[in-house]
Scaffold this active site. Structure first.
Site, PDB file in Angstrom:
ATOM      1  N   ASP A 126      14.972  29.573  -6.038  1.00 47.06           N
ATOM      2  CA  ASP A 126      15.980  28.818  -5.289  1.00 47.06           C
ATOM      3  C   ASP A 126      15.878  29.010  -3.785  1.00 47.06           C
ATOM      4  OD1 ASP A 126      18.324  27.120  -5.223  1.00 47.06           O
ATOM      5  OD2 ASP A 126      19.506  28.897  -4.747  1.00 47.06           O
ATOM      6  N   SER A 186      22.403  23.272  -2.700  1.00 45.82           N
ATOM      7  CA  SER A 186      21.782  22.904  -3.974  1.00 45.82           C
ATOM      8  C   SER A 186      22.791  22.156  -4.838  1.00 45.82           C
ATOM      9  CB  SER A 186      21.303  24.156  -4.718  1.00 45.82           C
ATOM     10  OG  SER A 186      20.395  24.903  -3.933  1.00 45.82           O
ATOM     11  N   GLN A 213      14.591  20.615  -8.272  1.00 43.06           N
ATOM     12  CA  GLN A 213      15.934  20.777  -7.719  1.00 43.06           C
ATOM     13  C   GLN A 213      16.241  19.630  -6.770  1.00 43.06           C
ATOM     14  OE1 GLN A 213      17.354  23.594  -4.340  1.00 43.06           O
ATOM     15  NE2 GLN A 213      17.748  24.743  -6.236  1.00 43.06           N
TER      16      GLN A 213
END
Length: 317
Positions: free
Chosen positions: A235, A259, A309
């Site tokens: 991430d 995100s 993502q």
């Protein structure tokens, strides 16, 4: 530099392992009602296993998304490992949505629903909660090891990580909380092949980049832990391919980024404390959102995971 920021007094890896050491917190029942007037649908009561974990303090006060991803993996995996019979069911995929910003000074509770345990697959749903509200919802699947067709993408060329500067080399002498956090408080050593975006845009407006990463110390040889740490690490930089394409840097005060969702497929066994090459690209940005896709390779060229993502990426005046 404050004592909290002094690298000699920090052990980021021990801090990460403590954060991922979730504690059982009992059970709860989740009632799912059928649509009004539809007697044919009755989803009934689902029992949820509860876990609680601490949060890692962040300079901006918001929970790091990778932390919640990793804790969801641990929480779900704990309920798979306690099944009778063959407990060797490694995680093979996760799909999660970030629903609210979390408070990095408060613990998080995790409610795990055991959706199904079949002969080959186990499915789980995890809700991460703070202050009575869901901050992340994730579905995960675990599979008994099996043989089958086998192929993979090729690892791209990249200089060895030892030749690249660390975050401490890049920003460690800057007296700013965020710079000190990047340099000294992360358990993951991140080295940019094309140069970092901490302070200045990349030299080229390319929607792709490569990252070498690994945990800075050896961690216990638990496959669930290594998968969780890989989710944690994945991430950090995936949306940077969006920023690089538009010649932006994290220091730009106009950027508003967060995100929105995260999907991950675990292909082969891995160690998060060995060097991994994270190949990233952004095929599209539109509507205030940017999409990042990544492939993660072990140093020997083995493709261990694929990641996707989408994030909110807005530029304010």
């Amino acid at each position: 530099m404050t004592s909290e920021q002094n690298p000699s007094q920090l052990d980021p890896v021990a801090d990460l392992l403590e954060t991922l050491d979730l504690q059982p917190a009992g059970q709860a029942r989740i009632r799912v009602d059928s649509p009004a007037g539809d007697d044919a649908v009755d989803l009934g009561d689902n029992e949820a296993d509860l876990f609680v974990g601490r949060s890692q303090p962040q300079p901006h006060g918001r929970v790091f998304g990778g932390q919640v991803l990793a804790q969801c993996v641990i929480a779900a995996g704990r309920t798979v490992a306690d099944q009778p019979g063959d407990a060797s069911r490694p995680i093979h995929s996760l799909h999660g949505y970030f629903l609210r910003a979390g408070d990095s000074n408060e613990p998080i509770r995790f409610a795990v629903e055991r959706l199904r345990d079949g002969s080959s697959f186990s499915a789980r749903r995890v809700h991460a909660l703070q202050h009575g509200k869901v901050i992340m919802s994730m579905n995960l699947s675990f599979q008994v090891a099996a043989d089958g067709l086998d192929h993979q993408a090729s690892m791209p060329a990249a200089p060895p990580p030892e030749r690249l500067p660390t975050a401490a080399d890049e920003v460690g002498d800057i007296d700013h909380p965020m710079a000190q956090h990047w340099a000294y408080r992360r358990a993951v050593d991140i080295r940019h092949v094309e140069g970092p975006l901490y302070l200045a845009p990349g030299a080229q407006a390319a929607a792709e980049q490569k990252i070498w990463m690994r945990v800075t110390e050896q961690i216990p040889a638990d496959p669930l832990l290594h998968a969780a740490v890989l989710a944690y690490s994945s991430d950090y930089t995936l949306l940077e391919s969006v920023l690089r394409r538009h010649r932006l840097a994290w220091s730009d005060p106009r950027i508003r980024a967060a995100s929105l969702d995260h999907a991950m497929w675990f292909h082969r066994p891995l160690r998060a404390d060995d060097w991994l090459l994270y190949q990233q690209e952004s095929p599209s940005a539109s509507g205030g959102r940017g999409l990042g896709i990544g492939k993660i390779f072990a140093a020997d060229g083995t493709l261990v995971a694929t990641v996707a993502q989408e994030g909110m990426v807005r530029i304010k005046d």
